[in-house]
Design a protein around this motif. Structure first.
Motif, PDB file in Angstrom:
ATOM      1  N   LYS A   2       0.843  -1.190   0.000  1.00 43.05           N
ATOM      2  CA  LYS A   2       0.000   0.000   0.000  1.00 43.05           C
ATOM      3  C   LYS A   2       0.882   1.246   0.000  1.00 43.05           C
ATOM      4  CE  LYS A   2      -3.891  -2.291   0.481  1.00 43.05           C
ATOM      5  NZ  LYS A   2      -4.337  -2.819  -0.814  1.00 43.05           N
ATOM      6  N   HIS A   3       0.385   2.275  -0.678  1.00 41.47           N
ATOM      7  CA  HIS A   3       1.217   3.449  -0.864  1.00 41.47           C
ATOM      8  C   HIS A   3       1.568   4.130   0.448  1.00 41.47           C
ATOM      9  CE1 HIS A   3       3.019   6.316  -3.507  1.00 41.47           C
ATOM     10  NE2 HIS A   3       2.541   7.280  -2.774  1.00 41.47           N
ATOM     11  N   ILE A   4       0.614   4.087   1.397  1.00 42.90           N
ATOM     12  CA  ILE A   4       0.848   4.754   2.679  1.00 42.90           C
ATOM     13  C   ILE A   4       2.067   4.154   3.385  1.00 42.90           C
ATOM     14  CG2 ILE A   4      -0.746   3.230   3.968  1.00 42.90           C
ATOM     15  CD1 ILE A   4      -0.548   6.963   4.647  1.00 42.90           C
ATOM     16  N   VAL A  51       2.587  25.358  -6.482  1.00 43.78           N
ATOM     17  CA  VAL A  51       1.268  25.908  -6.800  1.00 43.78           C
ATOM     18  C   VAL A  51       1.430  27.249  -7.514  1.00 43.78           C
ATOM     19  CG1 VAL A  51      -0.870  26.827  -5.815  1.00 43.78           C
ATOM     20  CG2 VAL A  51       0.088  24.707  -4.927  1.00 43.78           C
TER      21      VAL A  51
ATOM     22  N   SER B 148      -7.395  23.907  -8.568  1.00 43.72           N
ATOM     23  CA  SER B 148      -6.933  22.842  -9.454  1.00 43.72           C
ATOM     24  C   SER B 148      -5.444  22.570  -9.266  1.00 43.72           C
ATOM     25  CB  SER B 148      -7.226  23.235 -10.896  1.00 43.72           C
ATOM     26  OG  SER B 148      -6.492  22.441 -11.775  1.00 43.72           O
ATOM     27  N   ARG B 149      -4.652  23.651  -9.210  1.00 40.57           N
ATOM     28  CA  ARG B 149      -3.206  23.482  -9.032  1.00 40.57           C
ATOM     29  C   ARG B 149      -2.890  22.908  -7.657  1.00 40.57           C
ATOM     30  NH1 ARG B 149      -1.117  22.816 -13.640  1.00 40.57           N
ATOM     31  NH2 ARG B 149       0.479  22.074 -12.244  1.00 40.57           N
ATOM     32  N   GLY B 150      -3.570  23.415  -6.639  1.00 38.66           N
ATOM     33  CA  GLY B 150      -3.338  22.925  -5.278  1.00 38.66           C
ATOM     34  C   GLY B 150      -3.659  21.441  -5.175  1.00 38.66           C
ATOM     35  N   VAL B 153      -0.903  19.439  -6.989  1.00 38.46           N
ATOM     36  CA  VAL B 153       0.375  19.348  -6.267  1.00 38.46           C
ATOM     37  C   VAL B 153       0.244  18.366  -5.103  1.00 38.46           C
ATOM     38  CG1 VAL B 153       1.944  20.624  -4.752  1.00 38.46           C
ATOM     39  CG2 VAL B 153       1.257  21.603  -6.937  1.00 38.46           C
ATOM     40  N   LEU B 158       1.640  13.210  -2.715  1.00 35.84           N
ATOM     41  CA  LEU B 158       1.251  12.092  -1.865  1.00 35.84           C
ATOM     42  C   LEU B 158       1.153  10.765  -2.612  1.00 35.84           C
ATOM     43  CD1 LEU B 158      -1.454  13.757   0.402  1.00 35.84           C
ATOM     44  CD2 LEU B 158       0.873  13.118   1.019  1.00 35.84           C
ATOM     45  N   LEU B 159       0.713  10.807  -3.878  1.00 33.28           N
ATOM     46  CA  LEU B 159       0.390   9.538  -4.553  1.00 33.28           C
ATOM     47  C   LEU B 159       1.427   9.084  -5.569  1.00 33.28           C
ATOM     48  CD1 LEU B 159      -3.455   9.982  -5.177  1.00 33.28           C
ATOM     49  CD2 LEU B 159      -2.377   8.474  -3.532  1.00 33.28           C
ATOM     50  N   TRP B 160       2.295   9.976  -6.043  1.00 31.00           N
ATOM     51  CA  TRP B 160       3.281   9.648  -7.092  1.00 31.00           C
ATOM     52  C   TRP B 160       2.628   8.856  -8.221  1.00 31.00           C
ATOM     53  CZ3 TRP B 160       7.085   6.940  -3.170  1.00 31.00           C
ATOM     54  CH2 TRP B 160       7.303   7.797  -2.083  1.00 31.00           C
ATOM     55  N   ARG B 202      -0.802   1.563 -10.445  1.00 30.72           N
ATOM     56  CA  ARG B 202      -0.251   0.641  -9.453  1.00 30.72           C
ATOM     57  C   ARG B 202      -0.162  -0.779  -9.995  1.00 30.72           C
ATOM     58  NH1 ARG B 202       0.776   4.870  -7.212  1.00 30.72           N
ATOM     59  NH2 ARG B 202      -0.163   5.638  -5.292  1.00 30.72           N
ATOM     60  N   LEU B 240      -4.642   6.710  -0.621  1.00 24.70           N
ATOM     61  CA  LEU B 240      -3.367   6.508   0.070  1.00 24.70           C
ATOM     62  C   LEU B 240      -3.341   5.175   0.801  1.00 24.70           C
ATOM     63  CD1 LEU B 240      -2.206   9.777   1.832  1.00 24.70           C
ATOM     64  CD2 LEU B 240      -0.876   8.286   0.370  1.00 24.70           C
ATOM     65  N   VAL B 241      -4.450   4.803   1.435  1.00 30.45           N
ATOM     66  CA  VAL B 241      -4.442   3.592   2.251  1.00 30.45           C
ATOM     67  C   VAL B 241      -4.897   2.355   1.496  1.00 30.45           C
ATOM     68  CG1 VAL B 241      -4.680   4.814   4.428  1.00 30.45           C
ATOM     69  CG2 VAL B 241      -6.718   4.080   3.217  1.00 30.45           C
ATOM     70  N   THR B 242      -5.505   2.521   0.305  1.00 32.12           N
ATOM     71  CA  THR B 242      -6.005   1.320  -0.382  1.00 32.12           C
ATOM     72  C   THR B 242      -5.241   0.964  -1.654  1.00 32.12           C
ATOM     73  OG1 THR B 242      -7.618   2.565  -1.650  1.00 32.12           O
ATOM     74  CG2 THR B 242      -8.356   1.647   0.451  1.00 32.12           C
ATOM     75  N   THR B 243      -4.355   1.852  -2.126  1.00 31.23           N
ATOM     76  CA  THR B 243      -3.637   1.482  -3.354  1.00 31.23           C
ATOM     77  C   THR B 243      -2.139   1.406  -3.086  1.00 31.23           C
ATOM     78  OG1 THR B 243      -3.225   3.716  -4.162  1.00 31.23           O
ATOM     79  CG2 THR B 243      -5.332   2.716  -4.738  1.00 31.23           C
TER      80      THR B 243
END
Lengths: 89, 243
Positions: A2-4, A51, B148-150, B153, B158-160, B202, B240-243
């Motif tokens: 998982k990514h976390i 941003v 949108s930008r925020g 980013v 967080l997810l890459w 993933r 974040l927690v499931t993938t």
């Protein structure tokens, strides 16, 4: 994985490095203690900078709106000839 | 992949979910036929019981273009985007599936570049991105651009995810890949688009990007309110927690 957990592993690695720095006292301890605060501030600045840069370089396409209007006129003419009800709306 | 004559026997099923898009659906069908001349494709319109007569217009379009090219697969009431895609997917006969919005913010003139990119690279997914050279957005105010930008980013940090535009929904999929990925997706709205692409990434599927422009014709109506932002953050945490 998982990514976390990847992110947590990264954080743990950084924390370990920091504790290592504290133990070896390669740099004065008063500096080393402040490092986490510096890194959080740096991360925040990076985010804000990204941003800001993204906003300044935000790609816009006003000409596309005009092209779309022409496409709509063309489509309406064709469809009306074919008997599709595109009159109103 | 060897580039064969034309599109080498590939068929593209274009799924367009609609709700009260009586004029736009006619325009988009015309533009798809205009820009995809030598391609084998079908348009699957999933209409959620629009009260404005969208389905009447679709039937008129079937008279013009043929019932084998335009498929109307209506549902009785508004049931949401995610299930609209799976519903359309059930009726798709192509080996590739394109998903696009009916409101003309996604212009069919980009379809050939999606197809070309897929043929050149053999990618499983080709996703349209607004945030690279050649792409862009029209009709957003400063607030809309800022959110949108925020959001972008935050998601990138967080997810890459490996793609530059996570919430855009103009994409081409190998049908088998979309079927596999969509079955594990549970989110709604913006987050649904993000969930599909993150889960596919993933799983190691080859994802390519092409630039698209996005013309928002609903000026002034900022679709991003406080509740959407909270929903987005929840979706981010969920991914974040499931993938």
């Amino acid at each position: 994985m998982k990514h976390i957990f990847k992110i947590m592993a990264l954080l743990v690695a950084i924390a370990a490095l920091w504790i290592g720095l504290l133990q070896t006292s390669m740099i004065p301890q008063s500096y080393a203690l402040l490092l986490p605060i510096y890194s959080v501030v740096t991360l925040g600045c990076y985010g804000l900078l990204m941003v800001g840069v993204g906003l300044m370089q935000f790609p816009t396409c006003p000409q596309e709106a005009l092209l779309l209007q022409q496409d709509i006129i063309e489509a309406k003419e064709f469809l009306q000839r074919k008997g599709v009800d595109v009159g109103s709306g | 992949m060897e580039e064969q004559h034309k599109n080498g026997g590939n068929k593209y099923s274009i799924i367009v979910p609609t709700y009260n898009e009586r004029l736009n659906i006619a325009l988009i069908v015309f533009l798809i036929f205009k820009h995809l001349r030598d391609v084998d494709f079908e348009i699957i319109i999933v209409d959620d019981g629009s009260p404005d007569g969208t389905q009447e217009i679709v039937k008129q379009l079937q008279q013009v273009y043929g019932e084998d090219r335009i498929l109307l697969r209506a549902r009785p009431k508004k049931l949401g985007l995610g299930t609209a895609y799976s519903h359309g997917l059930k009726h798709a006969s192509g080996n590739f599936v394109v998903i696009m919005d009916a409101d003309l913010s996604h212009h069919p003139k980009y379809l050939p570049s999606f197809i070309k990119k897929q043929l050149e690279t053999g990618a499983s997914i080709v996703t349209g991105t607004r945030y690279v050279k050649g792409g862009g957005v029209h009709g957003w105010n400063l607030m809309r651009k800022l959110t949108s930008r925020g959001a972008n980013v935050l998601a990138q940090t967080l997810l890459w995810p490996g793609v530059s535009d996570l919430t855009g929904s103009f994409r081409l999929y190998k049908k088998s890949v979309l079927e596999e990925v969509i079955s594990s997706c549970v989110s709604k709205g913006y987050v649904f688009q993000m969930e599909i692409i993150v889960r596919a990434s993933r799983k190691g599927y080859h994802i390519e990007e092409v630039p698209i422009t996005f013309v928002d014709r609903l000026f002034g109506s900022s679709k991003l309110g406080g509740s959407e932002i909270v929903g987005y953050l929840k979706g981010l945490a969920y991914l974040l927690v499931t993938t």
